[in-house]
Design an enzyme around this catalytic site. Structure first.
Site, PDB file in Angstrom:
ATOM      1  N   LYS A 183     -10.603  -4.535 -41.143  1.00  0.00           N
ATOM      2  CA  LYS A 183     -10.701  -3.471 -41.997  1.00  0.00           C
ATOM      3  C   LYS A 183     -12.142  -3.299 -42.367  1.00  0.00           C
ATOM      4  O   LYS A 183     -12.759  -4.115 -42.950  1.00  0.00           O
ATOM      5  CB  LYS A 183      -9.935  -3.760 -43.289  1.00  0.00           C
ATOM      6  CG  LYS A 183      -9.964  -2.272 -44.313  1.00  0.00           C
ATOM      7  CD  LYS A 183      -9.949  -2.490 -45.716  1.00  0.00           C
ATOM      8  CE  LYS A 183     -11.373  -2.707 -46.433  1.00  0.00           C
ATOM      9  NZ  LYS A 183     -12.423  -1.592 -46.243  1.00  0.00           N
ATOM     10  N   GLY A 236     -18.767 -10.007 -47.666  1.00  0.00           N
ATOM     11  CA  GLY A 236     -18.958  -9.064 -48.723  1.00  0.00           C
ATOM     12  C   GLY A 236     -19.526  -9.474 -49.995  1.00  0.00           C
ATOM     13  O   GLY A 236     -20.092 -10.796 -49.919  1.00  0.00           O
ATOM     14  N   SER A 237     -19.112  -8.851 -51.161  1.00  0.00           N
ATOM     15  CA  SER A 237     -19.661  -9.519 -52.436  1.00  0.00           C
ATOM     16  C   SER A 237     -18.783 -10.774 -53.025  1.00  0.00           C
ATOM     17  O   SER A 237     -17.674 -10.771 -52.828  1.00  0.00           O
ATOM     18  CB  SER A 237     -19.890  -8.116 -53.424  1.00  0.00           C
ATOM     19  OG  SER A 237     -18.150  -7.952 -53.591  1.00  0.00           O
ATOM     20  N   CYS A 293     -27.804  -9.625 -46.090  1.00  0.00           N
ATOM     21  CA  CYS A 293     -27.382 -10.589 -46.963  1.00  0.00           C
ATOM     22  C   CYS A 293     -28.317 -11.596 -46.921  1.00  0.00           C
ATOM     23  O   CYS A 293     -28.255 -12.432 -47.766  1.00  0.00           O
ATOM     24  CB  CYS A 293     -25.967 -11.318 -46.457  1.00  0.00           C
ATOM     25  SG  CYS A 293     -26.155 -11.899 -44.622  1.00  0.00           S
ATOM     26  N   GLU A 394     -28.569 -10.199 -56.652  1.00  0.00           N
ATOM     27  CA  GLU A 394     -28.992  -9.601 -55.302  1.00  0.00           C
ATOM     28  C   GLU A 394     -28.863  -8.099 -55.439  1.00  0.00           C
ATOM     29  O   GLU A 394     -28.101  -7.690 -56.026  1.00  0.00           O
ATOM     30  CB  GLU A 394     -27.772 -10.212 -54.433  1.00  0.00           C
ATOM     31  CG  GLU A 394     -27.587  -9.570 -53.130  1.00  0.00           C
ATOM     32  CD  GLU A 394     -26.774  -9.763 -52.367  1.00  0.00           C
ATOM     33  OE1 GLU A 394     -25.327  -9.547 -52.805  1.00  0.00           O
ATOM     34  OE2 GLU A 394     -26.672 -10.131 -51.104  1.00  0.00           O
TER      35      GLU A 394
HETATM   36  P1  NAD Z   1     -17.945  -5.222 -50.967  1.00  0.00           P
HETATM   37  O1  NAD Z   1     -17.325  -6.759 -51.511  1.00  0.00           O
HETATM   38  O2  NAD Z   1     -17.784  -4.487 -51.635  1.00  0.00           O
HETATM   39  O3  NAD Z   1     -17.251  -4.773 -49.643  1.00  0.00           O
HETATM   40  C1  NAD Z   1     -16.883  -5.450 -48.349  1.00  0.00           C
HETATM   41  C2  NAD Z   1     -15.586  -5.248 -47.882  1.00  0.00           C
HETATM   42  O4  NAD Z   1     -14.480  -5.582 -48.903  1.00  0.00           O
HETATM   43  C3  NAD Z   1     -15.579  -3.749 -47.581  1.00  0.00           C
HETATM   44  O5  NAD Z   1     -14.773  -3.537 -46.306  1.00  0.00           O
HETATM   45  C4  NAD Z   1     -14.721  -3.236 -48.702  1.00  0.00           C
HETATM   46  O6  NAD Z   1     -13.837  -2.033 -48.574  1.00  0.00           O
HETATM   47  C5  NAD Z   1     -13.694  -4.398 -49.049  1.00  0.00           C
HETATM   48  N1  NAD Z   1     -13.072  -4.654 -50.320  1.00  0.00           N
HETATM   49  C6  NAD Z   1     -13.516  -4.133 -51.364  1.00  0.00           C
HETATM   50  N2  NAD Z   1     -12.891  -4.464 -52.211  1.00  0.00           N
HETATM   51  C7  NAD Z   1     -11.720  -5.002 -52.010  1.00  0.00           C
HETATM   52  C8  NAD Z   1     -10.640  -5.604 -52.616  1.00  0.00           C
HETATM   53  N3  NAD Z   1     -10.341  -5.301 -53.998  1.00  0.00           N
HETATM   54  N4  NAD Z   1      -9.632  -6.288 -51.800  1.00  0.00           N
HETATM   55  C9  NAD Z   1     -10.192  -6.289 -50.440  1.00  0.00           C
HETATM   56  N5  NAD Z   1     -11.077  -5.955 -49.694  1.00  0.00           N
HETATM   57  C10 NAD Z   1     -12.013  -5.124 -50.565  1.00  0.00           C
HETATM   58  O7  NAD Z   1     -19.341  -5.582 -50.403  1.00  0.00           O
HETATM   59  P2  NAD Z   1     -20.428  -4.478 -49.707  1.00  0.00           P
HETATM   60  O8  NAD Z   1     -21.048  -3.715 -50.834  1.00  0.00           O
HETATM   61  O9  NAD Z   1     -19.737  -3.794 -48.759  1.00  0.00           O
HETATM   62  O10 NAD Z   1     -21.410  -5.566 -48.956  1.00  0.00           O
HETATM   63  C11 NAD Z   1     -22.660  -6.050 -49.762  1.00  0.00           C
HETATM   64  C12 NAD Z   1     -22.346  -7.340 -49.920  1.00  0.00           C
HETATM   65  O11 NAD Z   1     -21.877  -8.167 -48.627  1.00  0.00           O
HETATM   66  C13 NAD Z   1     -23.638  -7.971 -50.507  1.00  0.00           C
HETATM   67  O12 NAD Z   1     -23.122  -8.899 -51.289  1.00  0.00           O
HETATM   68  C14 NAD Z   1     -24.107  -8.846 -49.033  1.00  0.00           C
HETATM   69  O13 NAD Z   1     -24.872  -9.997 -49.460  1.00  0.00           O
HETATM   70  C15 NAD Z   1     -22.875  -9.159 -48.405  1.00  0.00           C
HETATM   71  N6  NAD Z   1     -22.965  -9.489 -47.073  1.00  0.00           N
HETATM   72  C16 NAD Z   1     -23.024 -10.920 -46.778  1.00  0.00           C
HETATM   73  C17 NAD Z   1     -23.044 -10.956 -45.479  1.00  0.00           C
HETATM   74  C18 NAD Z   1     -23.053 -12.742 -44.987  1.00  0.00           C
HETATM   75  O14 NAD Z   1     -22.897 -12.979 -43.735  1.00  0.00           O
HETATM   76  N7  NAD Z   1     -23.297 -13.627 -45.777  1.00  0.00           N
HETATM   77  C19 NAD Z   1     -23.343 -10.158 -44.637  1.00  0.00           C
HETATM   78  C20 NAD Z   1     -23.445  -9.013 -45.043  1.00  0.00           C
HETATM   79  C21 NAD Z   1     -23.121  -8.565 -46.216  1.00  0.00           C
END
Ligand code: NAD
Length: 490
Positions: A183, A236-237, A293, A394
């Site tokens: 996804k 993600g976050s 990230c 962040e």
């Molecule tokens: P996010 O958590 O909002 O979204 C990430 C993914 O999760 C997206 O595909 C989103 O649609 C999905 N998502 C959102 N809510 C969800 C839920 N309730 N259930 C299941 N899936 C859900 O994060 P973002 O804003 O897309 O990305 C930014 C964040 O990602 C930052 O905190 C960044 O540091 C982190 N990040 C980490 C790395 C790493 O390798 N450590 C790499 C890239 C980004």
């Protein structure tokens, strides 16, 4: 190339389930916006719960379908090498798509394809090396282990490196014999869908790779709580990570691995090569618009060299070429969305309000064609105090917070003073200090006299609230396999 891609994007993009593009059951759509122009790029069908069911069903069936489960390791390796070859051959097309969809520069978009292909090549190399062990036990038994695929994997990835984050998960999952439902972020689904097409072209059997663009609260949440998904691999976050853990606990205790955010420190001691440190600190925070990230968002610098370093950084920031991602000399493109832009601007305001000193950037860039895009000048704050919001949270944008220290202990204390622990760097010519500090940093990765070392073979992931588990390297194989122990009475 760009015109052809734009022409192809006139048709709405469909999901990829069971080896074919298909309509979403509820016919919902997501409008995909070009961040550099603020205008619609295309529409993508939005997966919802019924589509997630279909994708998981396809992945479950494929897991034990002989076309996949009986494929010889050699054939699987060759398949993965073919995926790598096709990715590389299409680097310009994929990079263009990434730049149009994410707002990063074309140079950065194309640059993401090489490591994505390398992930498939690297993990292709592991397929024939995934062996178990024979274990001496107290008795007359032969005891051995087999590494089995963990099963159907839900892969949830963010928008900052859409193709690369997908590759980091799909490649080891396939190497281990898993099947996947990927996804992508609702903001950036285009290259993930292309990756599915490429897997098909390379000969991946139907159902092994499925891609379902959709909103997090719908497609993502449905995948996370699905009783027939064995594992979620997430980038993600922290907030979303918590919801995934709750979904796992409330469904089938599926395994979860997490790559989360950071507030990563780059520490500069007085004996450091200041030019090298300035360059690393600059690109560490401003590459990919700071939407990284592992961005070096906190510069911790010894008081005696602070002025010299800040002067270098400010000069570089004022020279940085922001704007059209497709111009060859552009160094920073557009932030991903209006929402993200507003979030970053709110942090800048907070920094000013809390008393930090803004020495570069801080305002929107609107010249010429950039007027409708979400461009921001590279932004630097000095005199940042450890308790300030911009030293703790962040921002995920091109904003650098500079803090100063007087001695090694204070530097370490500052470095370790956030909830995160993804990466860190130390710049010094003193070899003992470098290793001493590396040992004491609460961080999944430490770079000495450099920033941003990445390789498919080197593990990446976070300590503290930056994550669970390690991607890349042989460590990622643990995320996608489980061990079966077999006892034979002799
Ligand atoms: P996010 O958590 O909002 O979204 C990430 C993914 O999760 C997206 O595909 C989103 O649609 C999905 N998502 C959102 N809510 C969800 C839920 N309730 N259930 C299941 N899936 C859900 O994060 P973002 O804003 O897309 O990305 C930014 C964040 O990602 C930052 O905190 C960044 O540091 C982190 N990040 C980490 C790395 C790493 O390798 N450590 C790499 C890239 C980004």
């Amino acid at each position: 190339m760009r015109e052809k891609i734009l022409a192809d994007l006139r048709a709405p993009q469909r999901l990829f389930i069971n080896g074919a593009r298909c309509e979403a059951v509820n016919k919902a759509f997501i409008d995909i916006i070009n961040p550099a122009t603020g205008t619609p790029l295309t529409q993508v069908q939005a997966a919802e719960s019924p589509d997630v069911d279909l994708a998981v069903q396809a992945a479950r069936h494929a897991l034990t379908d002989p076309a996949w489960s009986d494929m010889t390791p050699q054939a699987r390796e060759h398949l993965m090498l073919r995926i790598a070859d096709i990715l590389e051959a299409r680097a310009h097309e994929l990079g263009t798509l990434e730049a149009l969809n994410n707002g990063k520069t074309l140079h950065e978009g194309v640059g993401d394809v090489g490591p994505s292909a390398d992930a498939f090549r690297y993990y292709g190399g592991w397929v024939r090396k995934l062996y178990g062990q024979t274990i001496p036990v107290d008795g007359h038994d032969l005891v051995y282990t087999i590494r089995e695929p963990v099963g159907v994997c839900g892969l949830i990835v963010p928008w900052n490196y859409p193709l690369l984050m997908a590759a980091w998960k799909v490649a080891p999952a396939l190497a281990c014999g898993c099947t996947v439902v990927l996804k992508p972020s609702e903001l950036t689904p285009l290259t993930a869908l292309r990756l599915a097409d490429i897997c098909k072209e390379a000969g991946v059997p139907d159902g092994v790779v499925n891609v379902i663009p959709g909103y997090g609260e719908q497609a993502g949440a449905a995948l996370a709580k699905h009783p027939d998904v064995d594992k979620i691999a997430f980038t993600g976050s922290v907030a979303t990570a918590r919801s995934l853990l709750i979904a796992s606990a409330n469904s089938n205790l599926k395994k979860v691995s997490l790559e989360l955010g950071g507030k990563s420190p780059l520490i500069v001691f007085p004996d450091a090569d200041l030019d090298a440190a300035a360059k690393a600190a600059f690109w560490g925070i401003f590459a990919n618009k700071g939407e990284v990230c592992s961005a070096s968002s906190r510069l911790l610098v010894h008081a005696s060299v602070k002025a010299a370093l800040v002067e270098r950084l400010t000069a570089m920031a004022n020279r940085m070429k922001v704007g059209d991602p497709f111009l060859p000399d552009t160094e920073m493109g557009a932030l991903i969305s209006q929402v993200q832009f507003d979030k970053v601007m709110a942090y800048i305001k907070r920094g000013i309000d809390e008393g930090a000193e803004l020495v570069a950037g801080g305002e929107r860039y609107t010249e010429g064609q950039a007027a409708n895009g979400w461009f921001l000048r590279p932004t630097i704050f000095t005199n940042v105090q450890p308790q300030m919001t911009i030293a703790q949270e962040e921002i995920f944008g091109p904003v650098l917070s500079v803090l100063e220290f007087e001695n090694e202990n204070e530097a370490l204390q500052l470095a370790n003073s956030t909830i995160y622990g993804l990466v860190a760097a130390v710049f010094t010519r003193d070899i003992s200090r470098a290793h001493r500090v590396a040992k004491s940093l609460q961080s999944g990765v430490v770079w000495i006299n450099r920033w941003n070392g990445f390789d498919s073979g080197a593990p990446f992931g976070g300590a503290k609230q930056s994550g669970w588990g390690r991607e890349l390297g042989k460590h990622a194989l643990d995320l996608y396999t489980q061990t079966k122990c077999v006892w034979v009475k002799l």
